[in-house]
Design a protein around this motif. Structure first.
Motif, mmCIF file in Angstrom:
data_model
loop_
_atom_site.group_PDB
_atom_site.id
_atom_site.type_symbol
_atom_site.label_atom_id
_atom_site.label_comp_id
_atom_site.label_asym_id
_atom_site.label_seq_id
_atom_site.Cartn_x
_atom_site.Cartn_y
_atom_site.Cartn_z
ATOM 1 N N SER A 257 0.859 -1.184 0.000
ATOM 2 C CA SER A 257 0.000 0.000 0.000
ATOM 3 C C SER A 257 0.899 1.239 0.000
ATOM 4 O O SER A 257 2.105 1.149 0.240
ATOM 5 C CB SER A 257 -0.893 0.009 1.240
ATOM 6 O OG SER A 257 -0.099 0.224 2.404
ATOM 7 N N ASP A 258 0.299 2.390 -0.254
ATOM 8 C CA ASP A 258 1.072 3.635 -0.217
ATOM 9 C C ASP A 258 1.708 3.842 1.153
ATOM 10 O O ASP A 258 2.861 4.246 1.266
ATOM 11 C CB ASP A 258 0.182 4.831 -0.554
ATOM 12 C CG ASP A 258 -0.248 4.850 -2.016
ATOM 13 O OD1 ASP A 258 0.378 4.147 -2.842
ATOM 14 O OD2 ASP A 258 -1.205 5.574 -2.331
ATOM 15 N N GLU A 259 0.950 3.548 2.207
ATOM 16 C CA GLU A 259 1.464 3.716 3.571
ATOM 17 C C GLU A 259 2.638 2.776 3.839
ATOM 18 O O GLU A 259 3.647 3.184 4.421
ATOM 19 C CB GLU A 259 0.353 3.477 4.589
ATOM 20 C CG GLU A 259 0.806 3.712 6.015
ATOM 21 C CD GLU A 259 -0.312 3.534 7.031
ATOM 22 O OE1 GLU A 259 0.008 3.579 8.229
ATOM 23 O OE2 GLU A 259 -1.484 3.362 6.637
ATOM 24 N N GLU A 260 2.507 1.521 3.412
ATOM 25 C CA GLU A 260 3.603 0.557 3.599
ATOM 26 C C GLU A 260 4.847 1.010 2.839
ATOM 27 O O GLU A 260 5.966 0.922 3.350
ATOM 28 C CB GLU A 260 3.186 -0.832 3.126
ATOM 29 C CG GLU A 260 2.155 -1.496 4.006
ATOM 30 C CD GLU A 260 1.605 -2.779 3.413
ATOM 31 O OE1 GLU A 260 1.389 -3.718 4.195
ATOM 32 O OE2 GLU A 260 1.384 -2.846 2.180
ATOM 33 N N MET A 261 4.639 1.505 1.617
ATOM 34 C CA MET A 261 5.750 1.979 0.810
ATOM 35 C C MET A 261 6.475 3.134 1.508
ATOM 36 O O MET A 261 7.700 3.162 1.587
ATOM 37 C CB MET A 261 5.232 2.416 -0.558
ATOM 38 C CG MET A 261 6.279 2.446 -1.623
ATOM 39 S SD MET A 261 5.562 2.578 -3.256
ATOM 40 C CE MET A 261 5.167 4.296 -3.318
ATOM 41 N N LEU A 262 5.700 4.072 2.047
ATOM 42 C CA LEU A 262 6.307 5.194 2.762
ATOM 43 C C LEU A 262 7.055 4.728 4.004
ATOM 44 O O LEU A 262 8.151 5.207 4.292
ATOM 45 C CB LEU A 262 5.235 6.222 3.146
ATOM 46 C CG LEU A 262 4.635 7.020 2.000
ATOM 47 C CD1 LEU A 262 3.470 7.866 2.495
ATOM 48 C CD2 LEU A 262 5.676 7.892 1.326
ATOM 49 N N ASN A 263 6.470 3.812 4.742
ATOM 50 C CA ASN A 263 7.109 3.306 5.964
ATOM 51 C C ASN A 263 8.403 2.566 5.685
ATOM 52 O O ASN A 263 9.344 2.633 6.473
ATOM 53 C CB ASN A 263 6.159 2.390 6.736
ATOM 54 C CG ASN A 263 5.052 3.149 7.407
ATOM 55 O OD1 ASN A 263 5.164 4.328 7.712
ATOM 56 N ND2 ASN A 263 3.940 2.468 7.639
ATOM 57 N N ILE A 264 8.461 1.868 4.562
ATOM 58 C CA ILE A 264 9.666 1.103 4.236
ATOM 59 C C ILE A 264 10.750 2.000 3.631
ATOM 60 O O ILE A 264 11.893 1.996 4.074
ATOM 61 C CB ILE A 264 9.343 -0.053 3.261
ATOM 62 C CG1 ILE A 264 8.491 -1.107 3.968
ATOM 63 C CG2 ILE A 264 10.629 -0.688 2.728
ATOM 64 C CD1 ILE A 264 7.931 -2.178 3.057
ATOM 65 N N PHE A 265 10.401 2.767 2.607
ATOM 66 C CA PHE A 265 11.415 3.452 1.814
ATOM 67 C C PHE A 265 11.681 4.894 2.213
ATOM 68 O O PHE A 265 12.736 5.429 1.877
ATOM 69 C CB PHE A 265 11.013 3.402 0.338
ATOM 70 C CG PHE A 265 10.905 2.008 -0.190
ATOM 71 C CD1 PHE A 265 12.028 1.224 -0.359
ATOM 72 C CD2 PHE A 265 9.667 1.463 -0.484
ATOM 73 C CE1 PHE A 265 11.943 -0.068 -0.831
ATOM 74 C CE2 PHE A 265 9.556 0.177 -0.966
ATOM 75 C CZ PHE A 265 10.694 -0.604 -1.126
ATOM 76 N N PHE A 266 10.768 5.516 2.918
ATOM 77 C CA PHE A 266 10.939 6.931 3.223
ATOM 78 C C PHE A 266 10.832 7.226 4.713
ATOM 79 O O PHE A 266 10.475 8.321 5.119
ATOM 80 C CB PHE A 266 9.919 7.762 2.441
ATOM 81 C CG PHE A 266 10.036 7.541 0.966
ATOM 82 C CD1 PHE A 266 11.094 8.087 0.262
ATOM 83 C CD2 PHE A 266 9.107 6.754 0.289
ATOM 84 C CE1 PHE A 266 11.218 7.873 -1.117
ATOM 85 C CE2 PHE A 266 9.225 6.523 -1.069
ATOM 86 C CZ PHE A 266 10.281 7.093 -1.772
ATOM 87 N N LYS A 267 11.141 6.227 5.521
ATOM 88 C CA LYS A 267 11.081 6.395 6.963
ATOM 89 C C LYS A 267 12.137 7.404 7.398
ATOM 90 O O LYS A 267 13.301 7.289 7.031
ATOM 91 C CB LYS A 267 11.305 5.051 7.648
ATOM 92 C CG LYS A 267 11.110 5.094 9.124
ATOM 93 C CD LYS A 267 11.132 3.705 9.710
ATOM 94 C CE LYS A 267 10.886 3.796 11.176
ATOM 95 N NZ LYS A 267 9.679 3.117 11.587
ATOM 96 N N GLU A 268 11.711 8.365 8.156
ATOM 97 C CA GLU A 268 12.628 9.377 8.644
ATOM 98 C C GLU A 268 13.455 8.793 9.784
ATOM 99 O O GLU A 268 12.909 8.229 10.733
ATOM 100 C CB GLU A 268 11.856 10.592 9.154
ATOM 101 C CG GLU A 268 12.728 11.739 9.565
ATOM 102 C CD GLU A 268 11.912 12.950 9.962
ATOM 103 O OE1 GLU A 268 12.366 13.641 10.879
ATOM 104 O OE2 GLU A 268 10.838 13.170 9.378
ATOM 105 N N GLU A 269 14.765 8.922 9.646
ATOM 106 C CA GLU A 269 15.641 8.425 10.710
ATOM 107 C C GLU A 269 15.777 9.481 11.791
ATOM 108 O O GLU A 269 15.990 10.654 11.519
ATOM 109 C CB GLU A 269 17.028 8.081 10.135
ATOM 110 C CG GLU A 269 16.954 6.902 9.180
ATOM 111 C CD GLU A 269 18.328 6.469 8.737
ATOM 112 O OE1 GLU A 269 19.317 6.765 9.441
ATOM 113 O OE2 GLU A 269 18.405 5.810 7.711
#
Length: 75
Positions: A61-73
């Motif tokens: 999902s869009d949310e999963e994609m954001l959580n995996i690839f664009f997670k802010e460190e």
């Protein structure tokens, strides 16, 4: 990028790394094994095309994609 979450999604989809890469590279060669492991080790990053192919292969999902690839460190 959250490598642990990506690996978990691969496992949840019942795939091993080679099967996952075959699915990602279904239409054309997008991602090879060496690059996949370089990204997991933090030595490289996925590009836009690779991210899109991975998201499609894993039905993210869009949310999963954001959580995996664009997670802010956070440091």
């Amino acid at each position: 990028m959250d490598g642990r979450l990506l690996k978990a999604k691969i496992i949840i989809n019942g795939l091993q790394v080679d099967q996952f890469l075959e699915k990602v590279n279904h239409d054309e060669k997008v991602l090879d094994r060496n690059k996949y492991y370089r990204v997991l080790r933090g030595e490289d990053e996925f590009d836009r095309k690779e991210i899109q192919s991975i998201a499609t292969a894993l039905n993210l999902s869009d949310e999963e994609m954001l959580n995996i690839f664009f997670k802010e460190e956070v440091s």
